[in-house]
Enzyme design. Structure first.
Site, PDB file in Angstrom:
ATOM      1  N   HIS A 191       0.815  -1.180   0.030  1.00  0.00           N
ATOM      2  CA  HIS A 191      -0.058   0.058   0.125  1.00  0.00           C
ATOM      3  C   HIS A 191       0.734   1.394   0.020  1.00  0.00           C
ATOM      4  O   HIS A 191       0.340   2.356  -0.494  1.00  0.00           O
ATOM      5  CB  HIS A 191      -1.197  -0.008   1.143  1.00  0.00           C
ATOM      6  N   ASP A 192       2.099   1.104   0.584  1.00  0.00           N
ATOM      7  CA  ASP A 192       2.693   2.264   0.713  1.00  0.00           C
ATOM      8  C   ASP A 192       4.029   2.476  -0.452  1.00  0.00           C
ATOM      9  O   ASP A 192       4.774   3.305   0.044  1.00  0.00           O
ATOM     10  CB  ASP A 192       3.267   2.838   2.256  1.00  0.00           C
ATOM     11  N   LYS A 195       5.578   5.566  -1.869  1.00  0.00           N
ATOM     12  CA  LYS A 195       6.592   6.330  -1.063  1.00  0.00           C
ATOM     13  C   LYS A 195       7.820   6.330  -1.791  1.00  0.00           C
ATOM     14  O   LYS A 195       9.083   6.833  -1.147  1.00  0.00           O
ATOM     15  CB  LYS A 195       6.310   6.281   0.301  1.00  0.00           C
ATOM     16  N   HIS A 220       1.297   9.676  -2.871  1.00  0.00           N
ATOM     17  CA  HIS A 220       1.875   8.444  -2.904  1.00  0.00           C
ATOM     18  C   HIS A 220       0.928   7.161  -3.105  1.00  0.00           C
ATOM     19  O   HIS A 220       1.275   6.353  -3.619  1.00  0.00           O
ATOM     20  CB  HIS A 220       2.651   7.945  -1.422  1.00  0.00           C
ATOM     21  N   HIS A 244      -6.570   3.846  -0.461  1.00  0.00           N
ATOM     22  CA  HIS A 244      -6.196   3.461   0.922  1.00  0.00           C
ATOM     23  C   HIS A 244      -6.510   4.842   1.938  1.00  0.00           C
ATOM     24  O   HIS A 244      -6.086   4.628   3.107  1.00  0.00           O
ATOM     25  CB  HIS A 244      -5.156   2.765   1.395  1.00  0.00           C
ATOM     26  N   HIS A 245      -6.406   6.023   1.374  1.00  0.00           N
ATOM     27  CA  HIS A 245      -6.506   7.091   2.092  1.00  0.00           C
ATOM     28  C   HIS A 245      -7.803   7.842   1.987  1.00  0.00           C
ATOM     29  O   HIS A 245      -7.905   9.347   2.446  1.00  0.00           O
ATOM     30  CB  HIS A 245      -5.227   8.168   1.972  1.00  0.00           C
ATOM     31  N   ASP A 273      -4.350  -0.294   8.291  1.00  0.00           N
ATOM     32  CA  ASP A 273      -3.297   0.565   8.195  1.00  0.00           C
ATOM     33  C   ASP A 273      -3.313   1.830   9.320  1.00  0.00           C
ATOM     34  O   ASP A 273      -2.323   2.053  10.113  1.00  0.00           O
ATOM     35  CB  ASP A 273      -3.535   1.348   6.754  1.00  0.00           C
TER      36      ASP A 273
HETATM   37 FE   LIG Z   1      -0.321   5.433   2.816  1.00  0.00          FE
END
Ligand SMILES: [Fe+2]
Length: 339
Positions: A191-192, A195, A220, A244-245, A273
């Site tokens: 998911h990240d 970044k 991201h 996811h945000h 998360d």
């Molecule tokens: Fe994230």
């Protein structure tokens, strides 16, 4: 029979608008009708549609703009273009951008249900095609990628794998299919990943981010979903990463989707998360206890998080915590008896 399917009709011509709506209602589809591109762009963020039926020429643009917006967050949503024109250029353009079918005006309204069903069926078959086995081979590469990301940011080391572990617990509690479970777990691990392109000084900054830095940090999910979306088999994983945000009340990013329009697996990922971030030490704050984290999640149920899923996560974590305490007691007892 079809009341579980929700269709968006975008049509500005009054007669066509009413007759199509009446026909869809007659065949028992739930249907929302709008007459402009702007209205369509708004409503797709709020209602989880199963199919879109859109006239090519709208008063404030063409349905291609709607198609582009939809494809950013619903890559597999059937999108049928209605057109009065024979222009093959229009057809090619729409196909290139991901249209799934065409309806040439005038058309026999009786054919509508079979066109809708054939597009829904095609989508079901494509979802099946993305079997977990195809993606399994990628897992090792993915883990290496994650290791590269975590080397950049020591504070989040192990974060993705812990998120994936909790996601798996949620998948079991919710009785998700094997495929959904696998998709969720992969999305949790990745998911990240976006970044990876973020400057180190933003990633590791202890103080508050300035507006521009915050804007870069917020990129991201898009960067991550673009990376993962390059792999055909992982298109669904990419969609979950992108969202996811998002927040349940529609105030999240990048698309401001609301409620059940946010893919369910993304809503699950958001919760696990957030929990994992709260209980971990970050460069800008200390770790909190599991109880405190669950309390924070409950406070934001309905605004940031899907309230039903927060309840499930709460139950999952309480039984996990109870299990841990139980194991501790047994270990204590073993220690005493050993001495
Ligand atoms: Fe994230």
């Amino acid at each position: 029979m079809n009341k579980d399917k929700t269709i968006l009709l975008v049509e500005d011509e009054q007669i066509a608008f009413h007759t199509i709506l009446e026909t869809l209602d007659f065949y028992n589809y739930r249907c929302h009708g709008v007459t402009t591109l702007q209205e369509a762009l708004e409503i797709i963020k709020k209602v989880p549609f199963d199919l879109i039926l859109a006239d090519y020429m709208l008063p404030d643009g063409t349905c291609l703009e709607l198609l582009d917006a939809v494809r950013k967050f619903r890559f597999d949503l059937p999108f049928v273009v209605i057109t009065a024109s024979d222009d093959t250029e229009i057809i090619h353009k729409a196909l290139d951008r991901g249209a799934s079918d065409f309806l040439k005006k005038p058309f026999n309204l009786k054919n509508l249900p079979s066109i809708i069903e054939r597009n829904l069926e095609r989508r079901r078959l494509e979802q099946k095609k993305n079997s977990p086995q195809k993606a399994t081979v990628l897992l090792k590469t993915i883990k290496a990628l994650i290791a590269a990301l975590e080397a950049k940011d020591p504070y989040t080391s192990g974060h993705s794998l812990r998120v994936a572990r909790h996601a798996r617990m949620m998948a079991i509690a919710l009785d998700l299919s094997e495929e959904e479970q696998f998709t969720l777990e992969l999305a949790a691990i990745l998911h990240d990943i976006g970044k990876i392109g973020m400057p180190d000084y933003i990633l590791n900054k202890a103080s508050h981010l300035h507006e521009l830095e915050y804007r870069i940090a917020k990129e991201h999910p898009i960067v991550g979903s673009n990376i993962v979306g390059k792999i055909d088999e992982l298109k669904e994983v990419a969609a979950i990463i992108r969202h996811h945000h998002e927040r349940f009340d529609g105030s999240g990013y990048p698309d401001g989707l609301q409620g059940e329009v946010i893919p369910r697996l993304a809503r699950i990922l958001t919760i696990v998360d957030a929990y994992e971030s709260i209980v971990s030490r970050r460069v800008y704050r200390d770790a909190k206890s599991s109880e405190e984290a669950l309390h924070e999640l409950a406070k934001s149920a309905g605004t940031q998080f899907d309230p039903e899923l927060v309840k499930v996560f709460n139950a999952v974590m309480h039984s996990e915590l109870a299990g841990k305490k139980m194991r501790l007691k047994i270990e204590d007892f073993t220690d005493i008896s050993d001495t």
